[in-house]
Design an enzyme around this catalytic site. Structure first.
Site, PDB file in Angstrom:
ATOM      1  NE  ARG A  89      -6.763  -3.341  11.271  1.00  0.00           N
ATOM      2  CZ  ARG A  89      -7.007  -3.598  10.002  1.00  0.00           C
ATOM      3  NH1 ARG A  89      -7.195  -2.388   9.231  1.00  0.00           N
ATOM      4  NH2 ARG A  89      -7.544  -4.674   9.503  1.00  0.00           N
ATOM      5  CG  HIS A 123     -11.694   0.800   8.445  1.00  0.00           C
ATOM      6  ND1 HIS A 123     -11.478   0.435   9.775  1.00  0.00           N
ATOM      7  CD2 HIS A 123     -11.059   0.282   7.644  1.00  0.00           C
ATOM      8  CE1 HIS A 123     -10.366  -0.541   9.595  1.00  0.00           C
ATOM      9  NE2 HIS A 123     -10.389  -0.617   8.168  1.00  0.00           N
ATOM     10  CD  GLU A 129     -11.770   1.868  12.964  1.00  0.00           C
ATOM     11  OE1 GLU A 129     -12.692   1.076  12.239  1.00  0.00           O
ATOM     12  OE2 GLU A 129     -10.766   2.312  12.301  1.00  0.00           O
ATOM     13  N   GLY A 167     -11.196   2.452   3.617  1.00  0.00           N
ATOM     14  CA  GLY A 167      -9.801   2.403   2.505  1.00  0.00           C
ATOM     15  C   GLY A 167     -10.120   1.232   1.312  1.00  0.00           C
ATOM     16  CB  ILE A 197      -0.956  -0.082   1.150  1.00  0.00           C
ATOM     17  CG1 ILE A 197      -1.955  -1.272   1.222  1.00  0.00           C
ATOM     18  CG2 ILE A 197      -1.636   1.332   1.404  1.00  0.00           C
ATOM     19  CD1 ILE A 197      -2.790  -1.508   2.329  1.00  0.00           C
TER      20      ILE A 197
HETATM   21  C1  DGY Z   1      -8.145  -4.591   5.880  1.00  0.00           C
HETATM   22  O1  DGY Z   1      -8.161  -5.306   4.849  1.00  0.00           O
HETATM   23  O2  DGY Z   1      -7.395  -4.946   6.810  1.00  0.00           O
HETATM   24  C2  DGY Z   1      -9.031  -3.372   5.906  1.00  0.00           C
HETATM   25  O3  DGY Z   1      -8.666  -2.660   6.851  1.00  0.00           O
HETATM   26  C3  DGY Z   1     -10.296  -3.808   5.908  1.00  0.00           C
HETATM   27  O4  DGY Z   1     -10.399  -4.192   7.229  1.00  0.00           O
END
Ligand code: DGY
Length: 320
Positions: free
Chosen positions: A237, A285, A266, A287, A156
């Protein structure tokens, strides 16, 4: 063979299960499953496809040692006691890779939204506060040529670095457990100690896994080392940062702004003071919340279930 799925998932995954002749039950209620309800449901099934961070700890595993596979529809696996699962011989799978681009896009969005106070401006219009053009008001900062710092430069982080090099020609520094030679060769990323990352980043974006070593690492001491013009971004996180310390650093001007797709706890409460700060942007959350990423995640999660139920190695296995 039957699998219990803890949330409704995209059909891309369900289709694969049906084709493999695997029956499934989806939990469809709009509230979290209690640990007891999860155990009770799993006792009726041979596999678990877990979505949304169900706690899979030693107690759960002890009660559900009959499970042939635990497949997570997430890249992160901080909710699972992996060594305990390994001791019981239950394979655990996750869904890395397919969500890298979507999550990097979210970090990119938060960088720009924070730098230009975009979410706050939107709120002001909705409150009827768009008065007249003020040359000295609403000023943000430009990202061109600023230094991007990445904490946890994996897939990422690589995607984000690539985007930021292309869009804003940002030099990239990073801190990892291990050197990322690919990022160094392709993007000129420079490995630095953690303290240097804090001190030199104009935008510091967090992409590390939550582990005992990374938990709470972005605390008051860390924010105090950052530039007062810096932006903190977290799409990994929420427990990697201390939210009170972050709020304090933003209030005191120790830090310029923050963009969060993950919060601690959260969901974030609606009266959280961060939501009223101009140079803060918060998302719930999301993403990996694109059609592409979620279809890919559902398909991999299903393939892990199928392999586990057939006693084959998982295509994407988690190891301690
Ligand atoms: C992940 O894939 O870890 C994302 O945060 C979705 O929980």
């Amino acid at each position: 063979m039957k699998v219990y799925i803890t949330r409704r998932i995209p059909d891309a995954g369900l289709q694969l299960l049906r084709e493999a002749g695997i029956a499934y039950t989806e939990y469809t209620e709009k509230k979290n499953l209690s640990p007891e309800a999860l155990i009770a449901a799993c006792l009726e099934h041979d596999a678990l496809l877990s979505v949304g961070g169900n706690r899979i700890d030693a107690d759960f595993l002890d009660a559900c040692r009959h499970l042939k596979v635990i497949s997570l529809m997430s890249a992160g696996y901080d909710n699972v006691d992996v060594p305990a699962a390994e001791r019981l011989g239950i394979p655990v799978g996750n869904t890395p890779g397919v969500l890298s681009n979507a999550t990097a896009d979210t970090a990119f969005l938060l960088m720009l939204a924070t730098a230009r106070k975009a979410f706050y401006m939107h709120k002001r219009i909705a409150r009827g506060e768009w008065g007249f053009f003020e040359p000295t008001a609403n000023l943000g900062i430009e990202l061109n040529g600023r230094t991007l710092g990445i904490f946890g430069l994996g897939k990422i982080g690589m995607e984000l670095a690539r985007k930021c090099r292309g869009a804003w020609d940002m030099p990239v520094i990073y801190h990892n457990r291990r050197r990322n030679r690919e990022a160094e060769a392709l993007l000129g990323a420079v490995y630095v100690p953690f303290e240097t990352l804090l001190e030199q980043s104009d935008v510091l974006s967090v992409h590390a896994a939550l582990t005992p070593e990374t938990k709470g690492v972005f605390n008051a001491a860390a924010f105090a080392r950052m530039k007062p013009t810096a932006i903190f971004i977290n799409t990994a996180r929420g427990q990697l940062h201390n939210e009170e310390d972050l709020t304090g650093a933003l209030r005191s001007g120790q830090l310029w702004g923050a963009g969060l797709d993950v919060t601690n706890p959260e969901p974030m409460r609606p009266d959280n003071p961060l939501l009223d700060m101009p140079s803060v942007a918060v998302l719930p959350h999301i993403g990996s919340a694109t059609e592409e990423a979620r279809n890919g995640m559902a398909a991999i999660a299903a393939r892990n279930v199928i392999a586990g139920l057939r006693g084959e190695p998982l295509p994407f296995a988690v190891k301690s």
